[in-house]
Design a protein around this motif. Structure first.
Motif, PDB file in Angstrom:
ATOM      1  N   ALA A   1       0.848  -1.207   0.000  1.00 51.50           N
ATOM      2  CA  ALA A   1       0.000   0.000   0.000  1.00 51.50           C
ATOM      3  C   ALA A   1       0.881   1.254   0.000  1.00 51.50           C
ATOM      4  N   ASN A   2       1.907   1.260   0.837  1.00 55.38           N
ATOM      5  CA  ASN A   2       2.791   2.433   0.920  1.00 55.38           C
ATOM      6  C   ASN A   2       3.637   2.615  -0.331  1.00 55.38           C
ATOM      7  N   GLU A   3       4.273   1.562  -0.757  1.00 59.32           N
ATOM      8  CA  GLU A   3       5.289   1.702  -1.812  1.00 59.32           C
ATOM      9  C   GLU A   3       4.685   1.910  -3.193  1.00 59.32           C
ATOM     10  N   ILE A   4       3.534   1.269  -3.443  1.00 59.01           N
ATOM     11  CA  ILE A   4       2.893   1.468  -4.744  1.00 59.01           C
ATOM     12  C   ILE A   4       2.520   2.948  -4.890  1.00 59.01           C
ATOM     13  N   GLY A   5       1.957   3.500  -3.839  1.00 51.13           N
ATOM     14  CA  GLY A   5       1.570   4.920  -3.872  1.00 51.13           C
ATOM     15  C   GLY A   5       2.792   5.801  -4.099  1.00 51.13           C
ATOM     16  N   TYR A   6       3.843   5.526  -3.350  1.00 47.20           N
ATOM     17  CA  TYR A   6       5.084   6.305  -3.461  1.00 47.20           C
ATOM     18  C   TYR A   6       5.653   6.237  -4.876  1.00 47.20           C
ATOM     19  N   MET A   7       5.725   5.051  -5.413  1.00 53.89           N
ATOM     20  CA  MET A   7       6.343   4.865  -6.736  1.00 53.89           C
ATOM     21  C   MET A   7       5.509   5.534  -7.824  1.00 53.89           C
ATOM     22  N   LYS A   8       4.199   5.364  -7.761  1.00 58.29           N
ATOM     23  CA  LYS A   8       3.332   5.996  -8.769  1.00 58.29           C
ATOM     24  C   LYS A   8       3.519   7.510  -8.751  1.00 58.29           C
ATOM     25  N   ASN A   9       3.527   8.053  -7.575  1.00 54.24           N
ATOM     26  CA  ASN A   9       3.740   9.496  -7.385  1.00 54.24           C
ATOM     27  C   ASN A   9       5.053   9.966  -7.982  1.00 54.24           C
ATOM     28  N   GLU A  10       6.114   9.265  -7.632  1.00 57.45           N
ATOM     29  CA  GLU A  10       7.447   9.661  -8.079  1.00 57.45           C
ATOM     30  C   GLU A  10       7.594   9.468  -9.592  1.00 57.45           C
ATOM     31  N   PHE A  11       7.079   8.360 -10.085  1.00 55.51           N
ATOM     32  CA  PHE A  11       7.160   8.091 -11.527  1.00 55.51           C
ATOM     33  C   PHE A  11       6.434   9.191 -12.316  1.00 55.51           C
ATOM     34  N   ALA A  12       5.309   9.671 -11.752  1.00 56.03           N
ATOM     35  CA  ALA A  12       4.503  10.682 -12.455  1.00 56.03           C
ATOM     36  C   ALA A  12       5.301  11.969 -12.674  1.00 56.03           C
ATOM     37  N   LYS A  13       6.298  12.189 -11.798  1.00 59.05           N
ATOM     38  CA  LYS A  13       7.094  13.423 -11.885  1.00 59.05           C
ATOM     39  C   LYS A  13       8.228  13.311 -12.904  1.00 59.05           C
ATOM     40  N   LEU A  14       8.474  12.087 -13.382  1.00 59.96           N
ATOM     41  CA  LEU A  14       9.661  11.889 -14.239  1.00 59.96           C
ATOM     42  C   LEU A  14       9.309  12.089 -15.715  1.00 59.96           C
ATOM     43  N   SER A  15      10.145  12.858 -16.383  1.00 57.80           N
ATOM     44  CA  SER A  15       9.835  13.179 -17.784  1.00 57.80           C
ATOM     45  C   SER A  15      10.265  12.078 -18.752  1.00 57.80           C
ATOM     46  N   ILE A  16      11.069  11.103 -18.271  1.00 56.55           N
ATOM     47  CA  ILE A  16      11.503  10.049 -19.208  1.00 56.55           C
ATOM     48  C   ILE A  16      10.355   9.128 -19.619  1.00 56.55           C
ATOM     49  N   PHE A  17       9.280   9.119 -18.828  1.00 55.36           N
ATOM     50  CA  PHE A  17       8.169   8.216 -19.157  1.00 55.36           C
ATOM     51  C   PHE A  17       7.117   8.911 -20.003  1.00 55.36           C
ATOM     52  N   LYS A  18       6.694   8.256 -21.053  1.00 51.64           N
ATOM     53  CA  LYS A  18       5.565   8.741 -21.837  1.00 51.64           C
ATOM     54  C   LYS A  18       4.265   8.345 -21.132  1.00 51.64           C
ATOM     55  N   LYS A  19       4.306   7.160 -20.498  1.00 53.99           N
ATOM     56  CA  LYS A  19       3.105   6.670 -19.816  1.00 53.99           C
ATOM     57  C   LYS A  19       3.509   5.721 -18.685  1.00 53.99           C
ATOM     58  N   VAL A  20       2.866   5.918 -17.531  1.00 54.71           N
ATOM     59  CA  VAL A  20       3.011   4.982 -16.417  1.00 54.71           C
ATOM     60  C   VAL A  20       1.664   4.271 -16.280  1.00 54.71           C
ATOM     61  N   TYR A  21       1.624   2.983 -16.510  1.00 52.08           N
ATOM     62  CA  TYR A  21       0.341   2.274 -16.516  1.00 52.08           C
ATOM     63  C   TYR A  21      -0.140   2.002 -15.098  1.00 52.08           C
ATOM     64  N   ASP A  22      -1.457   2.029 -14.975  1.00 51.31           N
ATOM     65  CA  ASP A  22      -2.091   1.736 -13.697  1.00 51.31           C
ATOM     66  C   ASP A  22      -1.786   0.285 -13.318  1.00 51.31           C
ATOM     67  N   THR A  23      -1.562   0.024 -12.047  1.00 52.20           N
ATOM     68  CA  THR A  23      -1.258  -1.354 -11.642  1.00 52.20           C
ATOM     69  C   THR A  23      -2.040  -1.752 -10.398  1.00 52.20           C
ATOM     70  N   ASN A  24      -2.376  -3.018 -10.309  1.00 52.70           N
ATOM     71  CA  ASN A  24      -2.997  -3.588  -9.117  1.00 52.70           C
ATOM     72  C   ASN A  24      -2.049  -4.603  -8.501  1.00 52.70           C
ATOM     73  N   CYS A  25      -0.772  -4.350  -8.614  1.00 52.81           N
ATOM     74  CA  CYS A  25       0.172  -5.393  -8.262  1.00 52.81           C
ATOM     75  C   CYS A  25       1.463  -4.761  -7.738  1.00 52.81           C
ATOM     76  N   ASN A  26       2.483  -5.590  -7.537  1.00 48.19           N
ATOM     77  CA  ASN A  26       3.760  -5.119  -6.997  1.00 48.19           C
ATOM     78  C   ASN A  26       4.775  -4.807  -8.092  1.00 48.19           C
TER      79      ASN A  26
END
Lengths: 357, 357
Positions: B273-298
């Motif tokens: 619960a903690n790390e998925i939220g953290y990673m999604k947040n941080e990934f969203a700030k990175l310009s190298i990604f065109k898309k970060v896909y939604d995940t229900n997993c680790n």
């Protein structure tokens, strides 16, 4: 494998499900010295390894096996000449899947037939001699119409080994005529030194040797065996049917540590030398046996005189002792019984119980 | 399995053979909490168990799985509805061997195709939607001409899960028309509670659920997975092809202890619960990604903007970080990368490295 067909030794669970673990088990042929101290002392490593996927090529594991074969058999085996299995059974199963017309020397390990039948092989049975020794001329003449044969060295449940001199013609013929000679050496470390045919693999591509790690090193629960052959194409063909990561981390570490435990190995040899002599002597004094067969291994096959094995089984089970009724081996019946050799205390317990019958 | 075809995550060995063990591995989707303390504390039991053959019926092991499924999924599963494998791979392989015309929803775990091809199945590929979600009407219409389908819940590498409401028509159709629905739930414990389809097995004999023990409990080296279905005949059919004692003693004990470790399970859920939220947040700030896909997993699937994954792979490998290049997944290419979620420290290390690109 269907539950109903169960017919091995070692089923300490069904006789009083779960409670059976307290039985003294003379039915499975395992080194009673327990687990190598080198392994026990390095259990922390297991917790470091198990959290990772194993190396899918198992490079360190194969290197340990090579080193062991060089030290104890004086033979160089490269990793390309080796195939690893989740128990020797996996390699037996894979090897037999490739042989259409198979010769099985009987009596022998019941799985040979099961595996071959699973792949719809045609089976020809080749008998051991009356004293349960290999009949080399019979094997050689049978081989003519077969694609391959399987035989144990030592053979289970009879304990006889292959005479290398007499076996030469068979190997020469097989090599020339492209037949497979599959030799199950699951128990070979319990035999006298030099019994293994592994020194023949460089000269004979027809030869496939199957080894178990877990019997001599007292860990049947670890699940690890391997095949050795200089026919690298054969190995590549078998590997196609294997699953990735078929060897678990515990087995990997168990082998790496145990194969280096020279103290364990020498203690085991001493134990066999002592206990086989003791058991043969004591068995010879017992009137219940019509015949005690010669053995080159850590188990002894006996034929009962008047009693049925099933009767003896029940009597001993009530005293907490599990033995192997050999009636489901081809060519044997309810008068044959196999005893694994255990520690002196337990061997004496068995003898005392047999004396008091 | 041929060495050359290797294409999974977790190969920390080849990148600097043996030395690679020090890499931080974001390529394999394993719980980073390590081994359950309950297991560590009972390692002595292992040495008592490994010296015996396991129970060939694995009765205690199956009882532990039943108990776990009852506690965490509120579902009763009997031992006859269960089949154990040397890794979930064994059950995947066996199940797929029975399906002649197989639908594979893609992109998904590369082994599905390999196993099916090994058995010469006819394969039809069914695409996920553009956002990598299940296309239920497409699956339903494809099923008509197939013998069965396989899909992940959650799916790997996309992290999407099955919507039970929308899946009902597919199950109803499959049950009526005798099609097999094979659901790979190797990662289901990393998803939100109630994601599993195991509550449907009583109603649908067509449904086969495959579970891994070793991913959520952080022990890929232990090798243990299982299949669940109310089609007992199907289980008996698969068992015919299994080897005796396919589960090793360490895996047995590891499951029995870990499945009872409620503290480990709740700590793991908190971590996700903690790390998925953290990673999604941080990934969203990175310009190298065109898309970060939604995940229900680790794990999280990302599409790179301008960089190739193979370039990113090399850059990070030089910093001691291993990632999963997704170019060998069907429908993906050298712009997709999958990151497993690890502990906060390591996740932060990854983010810092991605920021500094």
């Amino acid at each position: 494998m269907k539950d109903e067909r169960w017919k091995h030794g070692g089923d300490i669970y069904t006789n009083g499900v779960f409670k059976g673990k307290d039985l003294v088990d003379f039915s499975s042929n395992i080194n009673p010295l327990g687990v190598s101290d080198l392994l026990k002392d390095s259990i922390e490593e297991l917790f470091n390894e198990v959290v990772r996927y194993p190396d899918y090529q198992y490079r360190e594991l194969k290197a340990s096996i090579s080193e062991y074969l060089l030290r104890y058999e004086n033979v160089n085996v490269s990793s390309e000449e080796m195939i690893l299995g989740n128990g020797a059974s996996e390699i037996l199963d894979l090897s037999l899947s490739k042989i259409r017309k198979l010769g099985i020397v009987v009596p022998s390990f019941v799985e040979y037939e099961d595996f071959a039948l699973k792949y719809n092989a045609e089976i020809e049975y080749i008998n051991l001699t009356g004293d349960f020794q290999y009949d080399y001329s019979e094997i050689l003449s049978s081989l003519n119409k077969l694609d391959g044969i399987i035989l144990g060295n030592p053979n289970n449940p009879t304990g006889n080994i292959i005479d290398k001199e007499k076996f030469k013609d068979i190997l020469d013929f097989a090599e020339k005529e492209n037949k497979k000679i599959i030799v199950d050496e699951a128990f070979v470390e319990f035999s006298r030194e030099g019994s293994s045919l592994v020194d023949k693999i460089a000269s004979y591509k027809c030869l496939v040797i199957i080894r178990a790690f877990t019997k001599f090193f007292g860990m049947p629960g670890a699940r690890l065996g391997y095949g050795i052959t200089s026919d690298k194409q054969f190995i590549e063909e078998l590997k196609k049917y294997q699953l990735p990561w078929n060897i678990n981390s515990f087995a990997e570490i168990a082998l790496e540590k145990s194969y280096k435990d020279e103290n364990y190995i020498s203690k085991s040899r001493e134990w066999i030398a002592n206990e086989i002599g003791y058991m043969k002597n004591e068995f010879a004094k017992l009137s219940i046996f019509k015949k005690v067969y010669d053995t080159n291994c850590n188990f002894i096959l006996c034929k009962l005189d008047t009693m049925k094995t099933s009767e003896l089984y029940e009597i001993l089970l009530n005293k907490g002792i599990l033995i192997r009724n050999c009636s489901n081996f081809k060519k044997l019946d309810d008068t044959y019984v196999r005893f694994a050799i255990k520690s002196r205390n337990l061997n004496k317990l068995l003898i005392d119980n047999l004396k008091n019958l």
